[in-house]
Scaffold this motif. Structure first.
Motif, PDB file in Angstrom:
ATOM      1  N   LYS A 246      25.777   4.912  12.296  1.00  0.00           N
ATOM      2  CA  LYS A 246      24.548   5.760  12.605  1.00  0.00           C
ATOM      3  C   LYS A 246      24.130   7.078  12.214  1.00  0.00           C
ATOM      4  CE  LYS A 246      22.735   5.112  16.984  1.00  0.00           C
ATOM      5  NZ  LYS A 246      22.696   5.175  18.411  1.00  0.00           N
ATOM      6  N   GLY A 247      25.426   7.701  12.165  1.00  0.00           N
ATOM      7  CA  GLY A 247      25.520   9.021  11.579  1.00  0.00           C
ATOM      8  C   GLY A 247      25.039   9.223  10.232  1.00  0.00           C
ATOM      9  N   TYR A 248      25.688   8.210   9.362  1.00  0.00           N
ATOM     10  CA  TYR A 248      25.580   8.291   7.868  1.00  0.00           C
ATOM     11  C   TYR A 248      24.095   7.867   7.680  1.00  0.00           C
ATOM     12  CZ  TYR A 248      30.103   8.917   6.093  1.00  0.00           C
ATOM     13  OH  TYR A 248      31.282   9.504   5.496  1.00  0.00           O
ATOM     14  N   GLU A 249      23.228   7.144   8.812  1.00  0.00           N
ATOM     15  CA  GLU A 249      21.876   6.711   8.448  1.00  0.00           C
ATOM     16  C   GLU A 249      21.033   7.955   8.796  1.00  0.00           C
ATOM     17  OE1 GLU A 249      18.515   3.642  10.667  1.00  0.00           O
ATOM     18  OE2 GLU A 249      20.547   3.728  11.328  1.00  0.00           O
ATOM     19  N   VAL A 250      21.498   8.813   9.626  1.00  0.00           N
ATOM     20  CA  VAL A 250      20.804  10.180  10.098  1.00  0.00           C
ATOM     21  C   VAL A 250      20.825  10.847   8.766  1.00  0.00           C
ATOM     22  CG1 VAL A 250      20.665  12.112  11.075  1.00  0.00           C
ATOM     23  CG2 VAL A 250      21.100   9.899  12.561  1.00  0.00           C
ATOM     24  N   TRP A 251      21.908  11.188   8.305  1.00  0.00           N
ATOM     25  CA  TRP A 251      22.122  12.119   7.034  1.00  0.00           C
ATOM     26  C   TRP A 251      21.453  11.407   5.773  1.00  0.00           C
ATOM     27  CZ3 TRP A 251      28.168  13.684   5.786  1.00  0.00           C
ATOM     28  CH2 TRP A 251      27.998  14.859   4.724  1.00  0.00           C
ATOM     29  N   SER A 252      21.644  10.138   5.517  1.00  0.00           N
ATOM     30  CA  SER A 252      20.932   9.632   4.410  1.00  0.00           C
ATOM     31  C   SER A 252      19.557   9.765   4.394  1.00  0.00           C
ATOM     32  CB  SER A 252      21.458   8.280   4.111  1.00  0.00           C
ATOM     33  OG  SER A 252      21.315   7.470   5.106  1.00  0.00           O
ATOM     34  N   ASN A 253      18.906   9.444   5.556  1.00  0.00           N
ATOM     35  CA  ASN A 253      17.488   9.549   5.635  1.00  0.00           C
ATOM     36  C   ASN A 253      16.901  10.813   5.627  1.00  0.00           C
ATOM     37  OD1 ASN A 253      17.250   6.882   6.273  1.00  0.00           O
ATOM     38  ND2 ASN A 253      17.017   6.953   8.652  1.00  0.00           N
ATOM     39  N   TYR A 254      17.805  11.836   5.775  1.00  0.00           N
ATOM     40  CA  TYR A 254      17.275  13.143   5.698  1.00  0.00           C
ATOM     41  C   TYR A 254      17.320  13.671   4.310  1.00  0.00           C
ATOM     42  CZ  TYR A 254      17.059  18.211   5.955  1.00  0.00           C
ATOM     43  OH  TYR A 254      16.879  19.477   5.812  1.00  0.00           O
ATOM     44  N   LEU A 255      18.317  13.197   3.477  1.00  0.00           N
ATOM     45  CA  LEU A 255      18.514  13.389   2.063  1.00  0.00           C
ATOM     46  C   LEU A 255      17.166  12.725   1.441  1.00  0.00           C
ATOM     47  CD1 LEU A 255      22.330  13.396   1.475  1.00  0.00           C
ATOM     48  CD2 LEU A 255      20.841  15.434   2.008  1.00  0.00           C
ATOM     49  N   ILE A 256      16.941  11.490   1.727  1.00  0.00           N
ATOM     50  CA  ILE A 256      16.107  10.651   1.081  1.00  0.00           C
ATOM     51  C   ILE A 256      14.700  11.277   1.321  1.00  0.00           C
ATOM     52  CG2 ILE A 256      14.973   8.598   1.188  1.00  0.00           C
ATOM     53  CD1 ILE A 256      17.376   7.224   1.823  1.00  0.00           C
ATOM     54  N   LYS A 257      14.297  11.813   2.445  1.00  0.00           N
ATOM     55  CA  LYS A 257      12.907  12.431   2.677  1.00  0.00           C
ATOM     56  C   LYS A 257      12.907  13.428   1.820  1.00  0.00           C
ATOM     57  CE  LYS A 257      10.069  13.961   6.265  1.00  0.00           C
ATOM     58  NZ  LYS A 257       9.758  14.256   7.699  1.00  0.00           N
ATOM     59  N   TYR A 258      14.074  14.377   1.780  1.00  0.00           N
ATOM     60  CA  TYR A 258      13.966  15.572   1.058  1.00  0.00           C
ATOM     61  C   TYR A 258      13.890  15.300  -0.584  1.00  0.00           C
ATOM     62  CZ  TYR A 258      15.444  20.027  -1.405  1.00  0.00           C
ATOM     63  OH  TYR A 258      15.531  21.123  -2.041  1.00  0.00           O
ATOM     64  N   PHE A 259      14.517  14.447  -0.926  1.00  0.00           N
ATOM     65  CA  PHE A 259      14.421  14.363  -2.558  1.00  0.00           C
ATOM     66  C   PHE A 259      13.349  13.312  -3.206  1.00  0.00           C
ATOM     67  CE2 PHE A 259      18.983  15.725  -2.325  1.00  0.00           C
ATOM     68  CZ  PHE A 259      18.918  16.418  -3.431  1.00  0.00           C
ATOM     69  N   THR A 260      12.604  12.727  -1.960  1.00  0.00           N
ATOM     70  CA  THR A 260      11.525  11.825  -2.603  1.00  0.00           C
ATOM     71  C   THR A 260      10.291  11.997  -1.879  1.00  0.00           C
ATOM     72  OG1 THR A 260      12.085  10.074  -0.904  1.00  0.00           O
ATOM     73  CG2 THR A 260      13.197   9.768  -3.021  1.00  0.00           C
ATOM     74  N   ASN A 261      10.408  13.082  -0.647  1.00  0.00           N
ATOM     75  CA  ASN A 261       9.033  13.227  -0.303  1.00  0.00           C
ATOM     76  C   ASN A 261       8.494  11.939   0.486  1.00  0.00           C
ATOM     77  OD1 ASN A 261       7.218  15.185   0.951  1.00  0.00           O
ATOM     78  ND2 ASN A 261       5.907  14.630  -0.794  1.00  0.00           N
TER      79      ASN A 261
END
Length: 262
Positions: A246-261
């Motif tokens: 769950k933690g990695y999901e939160v982290w990765s989702n944040y990065l994906i949103k940042y890098f791909t808008n």
């Protein structure tokens, strides 16, 4: 009778012409279908990136630092592969686990393998040891366009003073930029800890450093639940040594949103 044969011959000729034209169109359609199938099977690598394609790709970069956007534009124009390098402690993940492989997959899916390369380098080290081992030279050799740096902030906890961490970060960036002036740096903290006392203040110092020096900062802690609540425990492994799924999901989702808008 002569007129009859002339008419009959005309009809025969017209039939041959019509049949031949129809047969030719069918062959063209089949050839086009095969070519389309080949391009799809090849992942579209034989297709040229048009102006409209470039505009679509650039729309995904709206959160990026302006310097990174400019170098990405240049790479597209020159048809060169753009390189994003993730660097930090093992907390950011590996090729098969953690947030990194999730983010990598999404970036490649969004931008295409012909346009972007995503790589990873992790070091089980404090920032001071990293520099004493001259590991920044290894990073410079990667010739990355963007380096997303988690500057060993968690491994530095209790080992390296915050002010020395900032000096180490500055040296890492300066040494790499001496070899690769166009490299853009993006800083991010490691994952939050449950009811930590000193660590959050060290991360706050990192965030302030990034703001003061106009360095992009991935403030993914804002996406995590309050680390002082019991609900937060679900986002870490039982021993707190790494994020849970769950933690990695939160982290990765944040990065994906940042890098791909997206």
């Amino acid at each position: 009778m002569k007129t009859f044969f002339t008419i009959l011959l005309g009809i025969a000729c017209l039939t041959v012409v019509v049949w031949g034209h129809s047969n030719w169109n069918k062959k063209i359609a089949v050839a086009s279908s095969h070519l389309s199938s080949f391009k799809q099977a090849d992942g579209g690598s034989s297709q040229i990136t048009t102006g409209s394609d470039q505009e679509e790709l650039l729309a995904y970069t709206s959160n990026w630092p302006s310097t990174a956007v400019e170098t990405f534009k240049k790479a597209l124009k020159e048809e060169k592969t753009y390189k994003i390098l993730f660097v930090g402690s093992p907390a950011i993940g590996s090729e098969t686990a953690g947030s990194y492989p999730i983010v990598k997959e999404k970036l490649l899916e969004t931008f295409g393998k012909k346009n972007i390369q995503v790589t990873l380098k992790t070091f089980n080290s404090t920032s001071t040891k990293f520099i004493s081992d001259n590991k920044q030279d290894d990073l410079a050799d990667e010739k990355a366009d963007v380096i997303v740096l988690e500057p060993f902030i968690l491994l530095n906890n209790g080992e390296v003073l915050p002010e020395n961490t900032l000096k180490d970060i500055t040296k890492i960036m300066d040494d790499i930029k001496a070899n690769q002036p166009e490299t853009t740096f993006i800083l991010q903290p490691s994952y939050p800890l449950f009811q930590a006392k000193i660590y959050p203040s060290q991360v706050a110092v990192l965030k302030k450093f990034a703001q003061e020096n106009k360095i992009a900062y991935l403030d993914h802690w804002t996406a995590w639940p309050n680390s002082n609540t019991n609900a937060f425990k679900e986002y870490l492994l039982p021993d707190g040594s790494a994020p849970s799924e769950k933690g990695y999901e939160v982290w990765s989702n944040y990065l994906i949103k940042y890098f791909t808008n997206q």
